[in-house]
Motif scaffolding. Structure first.
Motif, PDB file in Angstrom:
ATOM      1  N   LEU A 174      50.286  46.182  28.327  1.00  0.00           N
ATOM      2  CA  LEU A 174      50.236  44.721  28.488  1.00  0.00           C
ATOM      3  C   LEU A 174      49.062  44.285  29.358  1.00  0.00           C
ATOM      4  O   LEU A 174      48.635  43.130  29.302  1.00  0.00           O
ATOM      5  CB  LEU A 174      51.551  44.219  29.105  1.00  0.00           C
ATOM      6  N   ALA A 175      48.576  45.198  30.196  1.00  0.00           N
ATOM      7  CA  ALA A 175      47.464  44.858  31.086  1.00  0.00           C
ATOM      8  C   ALA A 175      46.500  46.042  31.129  1.00  0.00           C
ATOM      9  O   ALA A 175      46.506  46.836  32.072  1.00  0.00           O
ATOM     10  CB  ALA A 175      48.012  44.532  32.480  1.00  0.00           C
ATOM     11  N   PRO A 176      45.636  46.156  30.089  1.00  0.00           N
ATOM     12  CA  PRO A 176      44.805  47.358  29.925  1.00  0.00           C
ATOM     13  C   PRO A 176      43.816  47.589  31.066  1.00  0.00           C
ATOM     14  O   PRO A 176      43.320  48.706  31.217  1.00  0.00           O
ATOM     15  CB  PRO A 176      44.037  47.075  28.620  1.00  0.00           C
ATOM     16  N   SER A 177      43.538  46.557  31.859  1.00  0.00           N
ATOM     17  CA  SER A 177      42.513  46.728  32.895  1.00  0.00           C
ATOM     18  C   SER A 177      43.079  47.268  34.212  1.00  0.00           C
ATOM     19  O   SER A 177      42.346  47.471  35.171  1.00  0.00           O
ATOM     20  CB  SER A 177      41.826  45.398  33.149  1.00  0.00           C
ATOM     21  N   GLY A 227      40.812  42.006  27.334  1.00  0.00           N
ATOM     22  CA  GLY A 227      41.587  41.074  26.498  1.00  0.00           C
ATOM     23  C   GLY A 227      43.078  41.163  26.763  1.00  0.00           C
ATOM     24  O   GLY A 227      43.862  41.446  25.858  1.00  0.00           O
ATOM     25  N   PRO A 228      43.531  40.911  28.007  1.00  0.00           N
ATOM     26  CA  PRO A 228      44.946  41.136  28.345  1.00  0.00           C
ATOM     27  C   PRO A 228      45.900  40.213  27.589  1.00  0.00           C
ATOM     28  O   PRO A 228      45.683  39.005  27.566  1.00  0.00           O
ATOM     29  CB  PRO A 228      45.001  40.818  29.850  1.00  0.00           C
ATOM     30  N   ASP A 282      41.115  48.489  37.338  1.00  0.00           N
ATOM     31  CA  ASP A 282      40.273  49.658  37.151  1.00  0.00           C
ATOM     32  C   ASP A 282      38.830  49.238  36.929  1.00  0.00           C
ATOM     33  O   ASP A 282      37.898  49.906  37.334  1.00  0.00           O
ATOM     34  CB  ASP A 282      40.751  50.399  35.885  1.00  0.00           C
ATOM     35  N   VAL A 283      38.689  48.077  36.230  1.00  0.00           N
ATOM     36  CA  VAL A 283      37.332  47.614  35.913  1.00  0.00           C
ATOM     37  C   VAL A 283      36.801  46.813  37.102  1.00  0.00           C
ATOM     38  O   VAL A 283      37.512  45.977  37.659  1.00  0.00           O
ATOM     39  CB  VAL A 283      37.332  46.710  34.654  1.00  0.00           C
ATOM     40  N   PRO A 284      35.560  47.097  37.509  1.00  0.00           N
ATOM     41  CA  PRO A 284      35.020  46.301  38.609  1.00  0.00           C
ATOM     42  C   PRO A 284      34.703  44.876  38.138  1.00  0.00           C
ATOM     43  O   PRO A 284      34.168  44.697  37.057  1.00  0.00           O
ATOM     44  CB  PRO A 284      33.731  47.054  38.990  1.00  0.00           C
TER      45      PRO A 284
END
Ligand SMILES: Cc1cc2nc3c(=O)[nH]c(=O)nc-3n(C[C@H](O)[C@H](O)[C@H](O)COP(=O)(O)OP(=O)(O)OC[C@H]3O[C@@H](n4cnc5c(N)ncnc54)[C@H](O)[C@@H]3O)c2cc1C
Length: 520
Positions: free
Chosen positions: A168-171, A275-276, A338-340
């Motif tokens: 649901l929240a890939p980042s 694209g969450p 995880d992504v800056p």
């Protein structure tokens, strides 16, 4: 008429430059109305609708445009008041939950959808905090039930595994992720569009909805106003006056003391966050009941908010966003992702001022602790001021304000009808699903979506996006000029659509806006 056809909008609900000029001329010539409402944010537009639908004659004015003030700077949530529950304000929480149900199930199902939110259980969230948050979500669900909002409208909260959470929240950062807590709340397609729908519904009930008309002074029997397009001043005569000018209310009525608090949101591009599909509640480190929200908008943008900072001094037309607010939001985001996300990734930012009523003796205390309950105050002169509250509770605020205006003006009026009065474009979910128009348009225009879409059938150029990479089409701009009272490029890009939230997109779309204004 079949639910999939594309009816023309009722002329009664259409706001145009010509209608504005005609109605203002009548008022300047001395026509008296029952109720004059000052301010066309959610609260003022709501008061205009409430009064007009009780059979009262109404004029409602705004110094700028529909939704020019705080109402367009919100988080766009129609929320069930969970936060108020946590701070023990049960009445405020219950009122929020009831009004959320009214909007989602009766008056604006086209504009408000159920949005899933994930609270990720990162190493920064202790087991105690997680247990507290979980009991909060359960209590929020009980509140939904007590407000009689159907389970089908807002699903139950549940615990998520780490895999489900990442889905649901890939980042999200995976290291140490124990899972997540899933909850649901109402999310608006857009706050300024809610205000436009309320104002047009008021107009359909006969209210004169007039933008670019500034109240210079108020009394219990009307106002001295200035037409901001011509500079001409005149009075509007009314039997009762409602001051719904939000954070500016204290400038019109003596004795109304506000303690504005600034809330800032960032605008990011969706792809940067993978694209969450769900929103996020990211706990603010070191605080027990404060979260930064990640809010996917479905238009390629994500908003991240929000701050709560007291603001002193003169109230600006459009609040500035300080770099400190941007830094704070990026820092909290960095604790979970995880992504800056760097400063350069922030493609836009906006701030709004909460119109909080100052009830303290000396104006001290954290604004985050000031009650979000609304207040209705009648001045010695008989002007009714309505402040505080929130977007979610605009209908109830309007009802209370009009009740007070009816008393102050000695008016004969029917009972409030707005709990069951659909806003322009509203219909039952199965009707909305059956409409022959793109989903995105249905979520913004409801039953009018096929008519907006049909503009592009007559002139294919109107199907073109106004700016590359954003879904708003030229047809939406033309529609806004013909039916939604847009008078200039700012109305089109900053309020009827939100292209303007990214300054680079706004710049690129200006030509299309000018063309819509000259060709509509
Ligand atoms: C950052 C932030 C996030 C928020 N998020 C949410 C949320 O997610 N959900 C929620 O329910 N609530 C939210 N709120 C609260 C909500 O946005 C406000 O309570 C609500 O929008 C206030 O609406 P209003 O109509 O009272 O005021 P406004 O929207 O400010 O309207 C006042 C209007 O009065 C006009 N005006 C001022 N002076 C004059 C004059 N002299 N003559 C004529 N017109 C005048 C202005 O132009 C303006 O359009 C948020 C608030 C902030 C600041």
């Amino acid at each position: 008429m079949s639910p999939t056809s594309s009816p023309a909008p009722s002329p009664a609900s259409s706001l145009t430059a010509a209608r504005r000029a005609r109605e203002l001329t009548g008022l300047a010539a001395g026509e008296q109305v029952d109720v004059l409402v000052v301010g066309l944010g959610a609260t003022g537009a709501g008061a205009a609708l409430d009064a007009a639908s009780r059979g009262l004659s109404v004029a409602a004015i705004d110094a700028h445009d529909l939704a020019f003030g705080t109402s367009r700077w919100s988080s766009k949530l129609i929320h069930g008041g969970l936060r108020y529950l946590a701070s023990g304000q049960l009445d405020v929480a219950y009122e929020s939950a009831v009004e959320r149900g009214v909007l989602m199930e009766r008056t604006a199902p086209h504009l408000v959808r159920a949005q899933p939110f994930v609270l990720p259980l990162t190493p920064l969230v202790s087991r105690g905090q997680a247990a507290l948050a979980w009991s909060g979500f359960r209590a929020g669900d009980a509140l939904r039930l007590s407000a009689r909002t159907a389970r089908a409208t807002l699903p139950a909260p549940r615990r998520l595994s780490a895999v489900e959470t990442r889905h649901l929240a890939p980042s999200l950062r995976t290291a140490g992720l124990r899972g997540g807590l899933l909850s649901w709340d109402g999310q608006l397609a857009d706050d300024a569009r809610l205000v436009t729908a309320i104002a047009r519904t008021a107009a359909a009930h006969g209210a004169r909805v007039l933008t670019r008309v500034r109240a210079l002074s108020l009394s219990g029997s009307g106002a001295l106003v200035r037409d901001e397009l011509t500079g001409e001043e005149h009075t509007i005569r009314a039997r009762a006056v409602v001051n719904a000018s939000g954070v500016w209310a204290g400038g019109l009525v003596d004795g109304v003391r506000l303690r504005p608090s600034r809330g800032t949101h960032l605008v990011l591009r969706c792809e940067g966050l993978g694209g969450p599909p769900a929103g996020l509640h990211i706990p603010v480190p070191g605080e027990s009941n404060r979260f930064v929200l990640v809010l996917p908008q479905g238009d390629g943008r994500v908003y991240v908010g929000l701050t709560d900072e007291p603001v002193d001094g003169a109230v600006p037309d459009v609040p500035e966003v300080p770099e400190t607010d941007i830094g704070f939001l990026l820092d909290v985001l960095g604790t979970a992702l995880d992504v800056p996300v760097h400063r350069d990734d922030v493609v836009g930012a906006f701030a709004g001022l909460r119109p909080l009523l100052d009830t303290s003796a000396d104006g001290s205390g954290r604004t985050a602790d000031i009650s979000r309950k609304h207040a209705v105050l009648t001045s010695a002169e008989g002007v009714v001021t309505v402040v505080g509250g929130k977007l979610t509770t605009y209908r109830r605020m309007a009802q209370d304000a009009v009740d007070a205006a009816v008393t102050a003006g000695g008016l004969g009026a029917g009972p409030c009808r707005t709990t069951s009065l659909p806003l322009v474009g509203a219909a039952a979910p199965h009707v909305l699903t059956g409409l022959r128009a793109p989903r995105r348009l249905v979520q913004r225009y409801g039953t009018e979506a096929p008519a907006v879409h049909a503009l592009g059938a007559k002139d294919p150029a109107l199907r073109e996006p106004v700016v590359a990479g954003h879904p708003v089409t030229r047809a939406e701009l033309v529609w806004a000029v013909r039916h939604e009272g847009a008078l200039d490029a700012g109305d089109l890009l900053d309020r009827r659509t939100r292209v303007g939230l990214v300054p680079a997109d706004r710049e690129a779309a200006l030509k299309a806006a000018e063309e819509a204004l000259s060709g509509a």
